[in-house]
Motif scaffolding. Structure first.
Motif, mmCIF file in Angstrom:
data_model
loop_
_atom_site.group_PDB
_atom_site.id
_atom_site.type_symbol
_atom_site.label_atom_id
_atom_site.label_comp_id
_atom_site.label_asym_id
_atom_site.label_seq_id
_atom_site.Cartn_x
_atom_site.Cartn_y
_atom_site.Cartn_z
ATOM 1 N N SER A 38 10.762 -1.324 0.181
ATOM 2 C CA SER A 38 11.974 -2.273 0.561
ATOM 3 C C SER A 38 11.768 -2.862 1.811
ATOM 4 O O SER A 38 12.147 -4.012 2.209
ATOM 5 C CB SER A 38 13.192 -1.263 0.858
ATOM 6 O OG SER A 38 13.049 -0.358 1.690
ATOM 7 N N GLN A 39 10.632 -2.365 2.464
ATOM 8 C CA GLN A 39 10.327 -3.137 3.739
ATOM 9 C C GLN A 39 8.996 -4.040 3.592
ATOM 10 O O GLN A 39 8.328 -4.565 4.512
ATOM 11 C CB GLN A 39 9.918 -2.203 4.877
ATOM 12 C CG GLN A 39 11.057 -1.134 5.247
ATOM 13 C CD GLN A 39 10.641 0.291 5.647
ATOM 14 O OE1 GLN A 39 9.324 0.475 5.904
ATOM 15 N NE2 GLN A 39 11.387 1.250 6.048
ATOM 16 N N GLY A 40 8.659 -4.192 2.243
ATOM 17 C CA GLY A 40 7.615 -5.142 1.954
ATOM 18 C C GLY A 40 6.495 -4.134 1.313
ATOM 19 O O GLY A 40 6.397 -3.088 1.311
ATOM 20 N N ASP A 41 5.431 -4.853 1.081
ATOM 21 C CA ASP A 41 4.127 -4.352 0.368
ATOM 22 C C ASP A 41 3.749 -3.228 1.513
ATOM 23 O O ASP A 41 3.511 -3.844 2.692
ATOM 24 C CB ASP A 41 3.146 -5.418 -0.055
ATOM 25 C CG ASP A 41 3.736 -6.021 -1.389
ATOM 26 O OD1 ASP A 41 4.523 -5.398 -1.852
ATOM 27 O OD2 ASP A 41 3.364 -6.913 -1.604
ATOM 28 N N ALA A 42 3.250 -2.149 1.043
ATOM 29 C CA ALA A 42 2.537 -1.303 1.841
ATOM 30 C C ALA A 42 1.247 -0.870 1.454
ATOM 31 O O ALA A 42 0.880 -1.059 0.408
ATOM 32 C CB ALA A 42 3.416 0.021 1.875
ATOM 33 N N THR A 43 0.621 -0.621 2.516
ATOM 34 C CA THR A 43 -1.000 -0.357 2.510
ATOM 35 C C THR A 43 -1.039 1.043 2.667
ATOM 36 O O THR A 43 -0.193 1.786 3.264
ATOM 37 C CB THR A 43 -1.746 -1.249 3.685
ATOM 38 O OG1 THR A 43 -1.486 -0.681 4.879
ATOM 39 C CG2 THR A 43 -1.754 -2.867 3.374
ATOM 40 N N PRO A 44 -2.486 1.697 2.404
ATOM 41 C CA PRO A 44 -2.538 3.021 3.021
ATOM 42 C C PRO A 44 -2.719 3.155 4.291
ATOM 43 O O PRO A 44 -3.159 2.210 4.870
ATOM 44 C CB PRO A 44 -3.885 3.353 2.152
ATOM 45 C CG PRO A 44 -4.091 2.344 1.103
ATOM 46 C CD PRO A 44 -3.481 1.007 1.546
ATOM 47 N N TRP A 45 -2.088 3.818 4.794
ATOM 48 C CA TRP A 45 -2.274 4.118 6.271
ATOM 49 C C TRP A 45 -3.835 4.471 6.705
ATOM 50 O O TRP A 45 -4.579 5.479 5.971
ATOM 51 C CB TRP A 45 -1.385 5.262 7.015
ATOM 52 C CG TRP A 45 -1.290 5.381 8.290
ATOM 53 C CD1 TRP A 45 -0.962 4.314 9.188
ATOM 54 C CD2 TRP A 45 -1.543 6.474 9.383
ATOM 55 N NE1 TRP A 45 -0.776 4.647 10.569
ATOM 56 C CE2 TRP A 45 -1.265 6.082 10.667
ATOM 57 C CE3 TRP A 45 -1.936 7.676 9.213
ATOM 58 C CZ2 TRP A 45 -1.365 6.935 11.675
ATOM 59 C CZ3 TRP A 45 -1.997 8.583 10.232
ATOM 60 C CH2 TRP A 45 -1.833 8.404 11.367
ATOM 61 N N SER A 46 -4.398 3.905 7.734
ATOM 62 C CA SER A 46 -5.750 3.941 8.232
ATOM 63 C C SER A 46 -6.201 5.226 8.886
ATOM 64 O O SER A 46 -7.060 5.676 9.104
ATOM 65 C CB SER A 46 -6.236 2.874 8.750
ATOM 66 O OG SER A 46 -5.196 2.665 9.948
ATOM 67 N N GLY A 47 -5.127 6.104 9.351
ATOM 68 C CA GLY A 47 -5.220 7.510 10.002
ATOM 69 C C GLY A 47 -6.312 8.368 9.340
ATOM 70 O O GLY A 47 -7.235 8.690 9.962
#
Lengths: 487, 1049
Positions: free
Chosen positions: B725-734
């Motif tokens: 809902s907040q837009g396209d998400a990427t994998p978190w780089s952590g």
């Protein structure tokens, strides 16, 4: 340090630096997102109204027992069900298809009401019941009902005229008084399907009345009539009604007898919610000066300026009143000559206001309550009683915005529609007499207005008059945008 | 004095005679105090003893009147002795006894001379020292009470090994094995009074023997000596061991096998008091079973088997009762007088523990066998490691650098959480944490387990099973947390998650410290590295943003990656390999990205590792994926994007615009960040370490791992993984940065390795001290300056009065309406079920369902058609309450709700209004909102109680009208997974209904509704494999390989 180590650091550092540099310049993206991932948001929809419901209080004395006047319980009221002509409706809400209307007796059964577009149907109602009028389908936009009654019995005389409105959970009603022989009957109808608990708090000039009703249960589809007797909170009662469990339809009938002399009768509806500006667009002065009653429900004293404006825009009178917090006050509008006025109540604190007007200072007469009116931005209107002996109706429209353009349409008995476009300014109200009209409609083209209708007539006892505020008529159905939480 | 030499044969040498017989006879000849006569009991196959004696000149010279008693061949030693004693021939006479008459163990007449006549029992393979009999007679002459005396028995092949110096058993007959196969250094030579002695070289007074009636036939072969000694005590004689009298015996004959130990337990039962015997039997059975289980876990299956055999001792009840009967009323002394002869219970426990520690329980258990310095074992769980050190595990943890490290990091964690430290979220009295990537997780261990196992799960109307293997880890944690008295059991899941986040810093430091042993044994450099690891921005940001998977991944990654790297070494142990497998599996369960990283390392090992390292690398590569089987199958055959996701692993900010150089400095950005340059020391440590390690394989491996992590972190913001809902998400780089940081810090530790000795030692110590202080400064700076957390104490979305109703028998749901910022109304269908603890690939729309959306539309609209159906729609969803939260929502929605038929306002204020859905009025009465209803002609007529999530029930339904149906207020897909049975008959769902509907018979019956179990056979396979891997990962058992591996590290 080893040479191999240094070499390795150089190579590894170089590759890492290359990666960082490359990443800083790269702007490509790999799209793996799927449409199915997206949160399903249903957009908000505004369409032609398909369902509307209003409630009319019905005969306030319908269930009266033990009255010395045998005619008292045989009270009848007339419901004027009408709908705006198609031409008056905005283009977007001229819904196709048939609609229907039904009158649901509270308590009792539903009965169809043969209403047609632009037609006005009068239905007689008697007994201890309120009426819920449901309109559906194509008839729903621009439909309204108004309750009209004329009493001339030993214990009451007067004309009442009240537009039926949707039930609410918080209402202010201004009616009644502390004079001997003056009785206020508060009609509470529950149009919903679940029981509600209603509290009626009476504010007076001395504060909250200890006899206020803390909570009375109204069964679903029933009504309760409360009689407010002796007031112990001073003068100028104002009733604050709150409901929990569902909305309530509220009206108060103010019957004023001075001994055997019928001073008058009026059924007042819900006043506009507390605000710093209240407008009473149609105040007819036949003789005695109107008295404006103001209640300050807040916690700060309100300094109230009351101004009456004639149809020419000239301020006929202006009075100032201080109303203590949590109390009520009133002020007479001195110096007004008989005529039609728009009264504005301007305050530094949110207040509710209404004006009571007597037709004669002494003897048999009638009273009316012109209550504060809500703002209309699209359409309002009402059916009008026909055959008023020697009488007519007055439409009062006051611009809320600096300027406003409205189209006033009247429908005659043959269904003919007469429309007039009027431009209004904030200081110059429209006060228009409506002879021989069966309904009147105010369609707002620009700006916003407040409107009310006052009707007057005459019988052997003298002049009769009554006023109703015109609430905005819903035209569209609102389905808000919805989306699941948590996304 | 008569010596009875029992010769059974069986052990034959090339001369066709019993082995060792020559030595025994020679020993008899050489006795300084020879017996008065010698009786040879011949049980050899060819009755060769008379010939042997005649041919043995020295023997004949020493004992001119040797008697030979020929006894049946297959009799036991005890039976032979009894036979020979009964038929004792005159000196020089021979005798053949074909079959012994009955009546053994019965009282026999005692002649006066029997009080001074002794029988010396010898096996053909037990050679006494020349002075043995002299020593024995010297001792027995000192007291008339002595009825039996025994020798110190040593191994014939290695006389320094003790075989027996008196039998040590507990009152329950447990043989604690003291002195068995110990090196004899005279440490037991002080012993005298014992319960019994070995029959090899046993000296028995004739009157004692006669009074006892000899050996009891119940214990022939095994336990006969113990029983004889025990009974001797009970008739008032004492049994002594004479350490100065030594007998050398062939060891194989003296070993105590399972049958012997079992007989010992039966002896104890036979000689216990009649009242105590049943209790002793139960205790024997339970204690042996328990110890067998522990030994099995300790990878000592042989000893576990022996314990199991002992557990069955009470089953030989006939033998026990027979022995008791033969000794009935013959005891003359109280049993409590024997108390001092038994090994106390504490001694038994200690012996069991020692046995467990020693693995095989062999010679390695010498006092100095367990060195004071633990051998390196690579990254195995700390608890297991600590079992092998001299100091207790608790003391070592508290007093060593690890304890200090945990303390420091606990303080650091307290500083990081300073704003919430006293809130109910952290003390456990609240409902856990909310915000960031966390989702409401108000559930207990059972709820978590159901969410993992069930085929139809989740909030709202539910959905097909969620594949989240990490729930298997959270469930026991929640169970433990739920045991605490101040924690609300119903929200123990949320509290467990909160505590996991709070404990992340000390835990990750401890794990990094332990895993560092794979690189170096030097402790303080490991402390410095552990502090840096535990305060990395990848952890502070993951914690502050509620990224559960990344947090647990950070904790476990050192074990997983170091294990994967160490397992490929030539001498890595199996336990370490499977420890690594477990660590990789756990890491992967929470963070699939890290599973991929570990698998890449393992794959490289399969290709490049030497020798058996390839096989171990293959195990690390394959087994974790198999252990996560249901998830693996779903991911590989379904949505493969889950490989890059996980709980809290998505980043809707798409990297948050963090420049690449900041990523290279280990900063993923967002809440919980601190100054970027504070990570420079980590980079410096890595580079310096690489300079030192030269061209070694380990260094190359770490470079590969580091570059892999860095590349993945840099690539992450470019991969649009899922739409939210907040837009396209990427994998978190952590997580990728964690891999990179692991390589840097690992390289630093490798650089230290080998410098702790020699001329570099003072330098190393100085550098380590500086590094520790520096790491603490960096860590302190990190936790003090980290930006504010996204997490706040969780509050219930619903008022408590409504929340409580959701778990009642009808399990109604509630619709929660709030106003969104963009003028929309957000809705949530809340029932008794909960979802996952953190956002994942599939959790953007936990409540979405077309029916729910339609209901909410009808409910919140004004003037629209179809509003009249609102009540019916809500009943179909089992909605019992509508809650409007927030002043904006209240203002907007109160009017339409008030105008909705069938809704009654319960309470209302500016911030919240609560509405109840009225029961539907039917001819049969009012029917409230319920998950299960019986409908007639499409109209509900009665509610059915449900006892658990998603409509599970088990009730009896009365008879009803024809055409009635059972309707479930669940998602339409429920019918594909759930199962409804009526009186055992499976009902089929109606295909036309838009909610699960089943035709019910008119008769009454037993209705069972189950939501179904997913991957049942896979789950069993998973469980079996998990137990096996756990078993293999336990660092007990074969120590050789581990010690060897330690030296190799």
């Amino acid at each position: 340090m080893k040479v191999g180590g240094a070499l390795r650091v150089l190579v590894a550092g170089g590759v890492a630096a290359g990666l960082v540099y490359g990443a800083g310049r790269a702007d490509g993206q790999v799209h793996l997102a799927r449409a199915a991932d997206r949160t399903v948001v249903a957009a908000g929809v505004s369409s032609a109204l398909r369902s509307a419901s209003v409630a009319c209080p019905g005969p306030d004395r319908g269930g009266l027992h033990g009255s010395t006047d045998p005619q008292a319980a045989r009270q009848q009221v007339t419901l004027l069900s009408t709908s705006a002509p198609l031409g008056v409706l905005p283009a977007g809400v001229r819904a196709a298809g048939d609609g229907g209307a039904s009158a649901v007796s509270l308590p009792g059964a539903a009965a169809a009401v043969r209403t047609t577009r632009a037609g006005t149907v009068a239905t007689l109602v008697s007994g201890d019941r309120a009426i819920r009028l449901d309109t559906t389908g194509g008839l729903a936009p621009g439909s309204t009902s108004t309750q009209y009654s004329y009493d001339s019995i030993r214990s009451a005389r007067g004309m009442s005229f009240l537009q039926c409105t949707a039930a609410v959970q918080d209402a202010w009603v201004l009616a009644g008084g502390d004079e001997p022989g003056r009785v206020t009957r508060l009609v509470l109808a529950n149009p919903g399907s679940s029981a509600i608990t209603v509290a009626a708090t009476v504010l007076g000039s001395a504060g909250r009345d200890p006899g206020s009703v803390a909570g009375t249960v109204v069964a679903p589809g029933h009504r309760v009539v409360l009689t407010l007797g002796t007031l112990r909170s001073g003068r100028d009662p104002v009733i604050h009604v709150t409901s929990s469990g569902g909305p309530v339809s509220v009206a108060a009938t103010d019957v004023w007898m001075d001994g055997e002399t019928q001073i008058g009768e009026e059924t007042a509806g819900v006043s506009a919610a507390p605000a710093t500006t209240q407008v009473l667009p149609a105040v007819t002065v036949l003789g005695p000066e109107p008295v404006v009653r103001v209640a300050d429900p807040g916690t700060q004293d309100a300094v109230v300026r009351v101004r009456a404006t004639g149809s020419d825009g000239a301020i006929a009178t202006e009075q100032v009143l201080t109303v203590p917090a949590g109390r009520t006050g009133s002020i007479g509008l001195r110096g007004l000559v008989p005529g039609d006025y728009s009264v504005q109540v301007l305050s530094d604190e949110p207040v509710v206001a209404a004006a009571s007007v007597r037709s004669t200072a002494t003897g048999v007469g009638d009273i009316t309550w012109a209550t504060g009116v809500p703002v209309t931005r699209t359409l309002t209107g009402t059916g009008l009683p026909v055959g008023l002996a020697g009488g007519d109706a007055l439409l009062g429209v006051t611009a809320t915005s600096s300027t406003a353009q409205v189209v006033v349409s009247t429908v005659d008995a043959r269904g003919g529609v007469t429309s007039t476009t009027r431009s209004l300014t904030a200081g110059a109200p429209l006060l228009q007499r409506l002879p021989a009209a069966t309904s009147v409609w105010v369609s707002v083209r620009s700006g916003s207005v407040r409107a009310a209708v006052s009707v007057r007539g005459k019988d052997q006892g003298g002049p009769l008059f009554a006023t109703t505020a015109l609430a905005p008529l819903p035209l569209t159905a609102q389905i808000p945008a919805i989306r699941p939480a948590g996304g | 004095m008569t010596a009875l030499l029992v010769v059974r044969g069986g052990h034959t040498d090339g001369l066709d005679r019993p082995a060792f017989l020559d030595a025994t006879c020679a020993a008899l000849v050489e006795q300084t105090r020879p017996p008065d006569r010698l009786v040879v009991v011949d049980a050899t196959a060819d009755r060769m003893m008379r010939g042997y004696v005649d041919d043995h000149e020295r023997l004949r010279d020493a004992y001119p009147q040797v008697s030979v008693v020929v006894v049946p061949r297959h009799a036991s030693f005890a039976a032979m002795v009894d036979t020979a004693v009964d038929a004792l021939p005159a000196p020089g006479e021979d005798l053949v006894v074909a079959r012994r008459a009955g009546g053994r163990a019965g009282r026999r007449p005692v002649r006066p001379r029997d009080r001074t006549h002794w029988l010396w029992l010898l096996h053909e393979d037990s050679a006494p020292d020349p002075a043995a009999l002299a020593q024995l007679t010297a001792v027995v002459a000192q007291s008339e009470r002595v009825g039996i005396a025994g020798c110190k028995v040593v191994d014939a092949a290695d006389p320094t090994l003790l075989l027996d110096i008196g039998t040590d058993v507990t009152r329950a007959g447990r043989h604690v094995g003291a002195a068995t196969r110990e090196t004899d250094q005279g440490q037991h030579d002080h012993r005298r009074d014992v319960l019994s002695v070995s029959s090899a070289g046993m000296l028995v007074r004739q009157d004692t023997y006669n009074t006892l009636g000899g050996f009891d036939p119940a214990f022939d072969g095994e336990g006969d000596g113990l029983d004889l000694g025990w009974r001797a005590h009970l008739i008032g004689h004492s049994v002594v061991v004479v350490p100065a009298a030594r007998v050398r015996q062939v060891a194989s004959d003296a070993g105590r096998d399972a049958t012997t130990l079992r007989r010992h337990r039966q002896v104890a039962l036979a000689r216990a008091s009649l009242l105590g015997m049943p209790f002793l039997a139960i205790w024997t059975m339970l204690s042996s079973l328990l110890l067998a289980l522990v030994l099995l876990l300790g990878k000592q299956p042989r000893r576990a088997g022996i314990e199991l055999v002992q557990a069955g001792a009470p089953l030989g009840i006939l033998r026990i009762l027979g022995a008791r009967g033969r000794f009935f009323r013959r005891g003359t002394t109280r049993r409590r007088n024997l108390r001092g002869l038994f090994v106390p219970a504490a001694g038994a426990v200690r012996a069991a523990y020692d046995g467990l520690r020693d693995g095989t329980g062999g010679r390695s258990r010498s006092p100095w066998g367990s060195g004071t310095v633990a051998a390196e074992t690579g990254p195995v769980p700390a608890d297991a490691e600590e079992l092998r050190v001299e100091r207790g595990p608790v003391a070592r943890s508290l007093l060593g650098p690890a304890g200090l490290l945990v303390l420091l990091l606990a303080v650091a964690s307290g500083v990081l959480w300073r704003d919430l430290l006293t809130s109910g979220a952290l003390t456990g009295t609240g409902r856990g944490l909310a915000g960031g990537q966390l989702l409401p997780f108000d559930t207990d261990a059972t709820g978590i387990w159901r969410t993992y196992r069930d085929a139809w799960v989740g909030p709202g109307l539910g959905h097909a099973g969620t594949n989240a293997p990490y729930l298997l880890v959270l469930a026991p944690l929640a169970w433990l947390v739920g045991l605490l008295p101040w924690v609300d059991h119903d929200v123990s899941g949320a509290v467990a998650v909160a505590w996991l986040l709070v404990a992340a810093m000390p835990l990750s430091g401890l794990v990094a410290y332990r895993a560092g042993r794979a690189a170096t044994a030097a402790r303080w450099p490991r402390v410095a590295v552990a502090v840096l690891w535990a305060t990395l921005p990848t952890l502070t940001t993951a914690v502050a943003q509620g990224r559960l998977g990344a947090v647990v991944g950070h904790i476990l990654l050192p074990f997983a990656l170091a294990g994967a790297l160490a397992a490929v070494r030539r001498h890595a142990s199996g336990a370490m390999t499977f420890g690594a497998v477990l660590a990789v599996t756990l890491t992967g369960a929470f963070s699939p990205v890290l599973l991929i990283a570990c698998s890449v390392v393992a794959f490289a090992g399969v290709v490049l590792a030497p020798g058996a390292g390839r096989l171990r690398a293959l195990a690390v590569l394959v087994v974790p994926w198999v252990l996560l089987a249901p998830w693996t199958r779903d991911v590989l055959t379904g949505d493969r994007r889950a490989l890059l996701a996980g709980p809290g692993a998505l980043d809707p900010t798409r990297g948050g615009g963090i420049p690449a150089w900041e990523l290279a400095l280990l900063h993923p950005g967002g809440a919980g960040s601190y100054a970027v340059l504070a990570a420079v020391p980590v980079l410096a440590i890595g580079l310096i370490g690489l300079l030192r390690t030269g061209l070694g394989r380990a260094g190359a491996a770490l470079i590969g791992v580091g570059l892999l992590g860095l590349a993945a972190a840099l690539a992450a913001p470019h991969v649009l993984l899922a739409a939210t809902s907040q837009g396209d998400a990427t994998p978190w780089s952590g997580p990728a940065l964690d891999v990179y940081a692991f390589a840097l810090l690992g390289a630093g530790l490798l650089g230290i390795a080998g410098l702790d000795d020699g001329r570099w030692r003072p330098w190393v110590r100085t550098i380590a001290a500086v590094a520790c202080v520096g790491a603490c400064v960096v860590g302190g700076f990190a936790v003090w300056t980290a930006t504010a957390s996204d997490l706040v104490p969780a509050v219930g979305a619903l008022p408590p009065v409504v929340q409580r109703q959701l778990t009642t028998s009808h399990a109604p749901r509630a619709i929660l309406l709030t106003a969104a910022s963009n003028d929309a109304v957000t809705y949530q269908l809340i029932g008794r079920e909960t979802g996952l603890p953190a956002r994942d690939l599939r959790s953007p729309d936990p409540s979405y369902d077309t029916r729910t959306a339609s209901t909410v539309s009808a409910l919140t609209s004004t003037g629209a058609g179809g509003r009249a159906n609102s009540s019916r729609l809500m009943h179909q969803l089992a909605v019992g309450y509508v809650v409007v939260r927030g002043s904006a929502a209240v203002e907007r929605l109160n009017a339409p709700l008030a105008a909705t038929a069938g809704l009654t306002q319960l309470s209302g204020n500016r911030a919240m209004s609560v509405w109840r859905v009225e029961p539907a009025a039917t001819a049969a009465g009012d029917v409230g909102s319920s998950r299960l209803v019986i409908a007639q002609g499409g109209r509900p007529v009665t509610e059915i109680a449900s006892r658990a999530q998603h409509g599970r029930t088990d009730v009896t339904v009365p008879a009803g009208q024809p055409g009635r149906t059972l309707v479930l207020a669940e998602g339409r897909g429920w019918a594909d997974h759930g199962r409804v049975t009526f009186d055992g008959r499976v009902l089929s769902a109606s295909t036309s209904a838009n909610q699960p509907t089943y035709a019910l018979p008119t008769s009454g019956g037993h209705l069972v509704v189950e939501a179904g179990v997913r991957h049942e056979w896979l789950a069993w396979m998973q469980l079996g494999l998990l137990i096996l891997v756990l078993y293999l990962a336990i660092p007990f058992g074969a120590r050789g390989a581990r010690a060897e591996q330690g030296s190799g590290s």
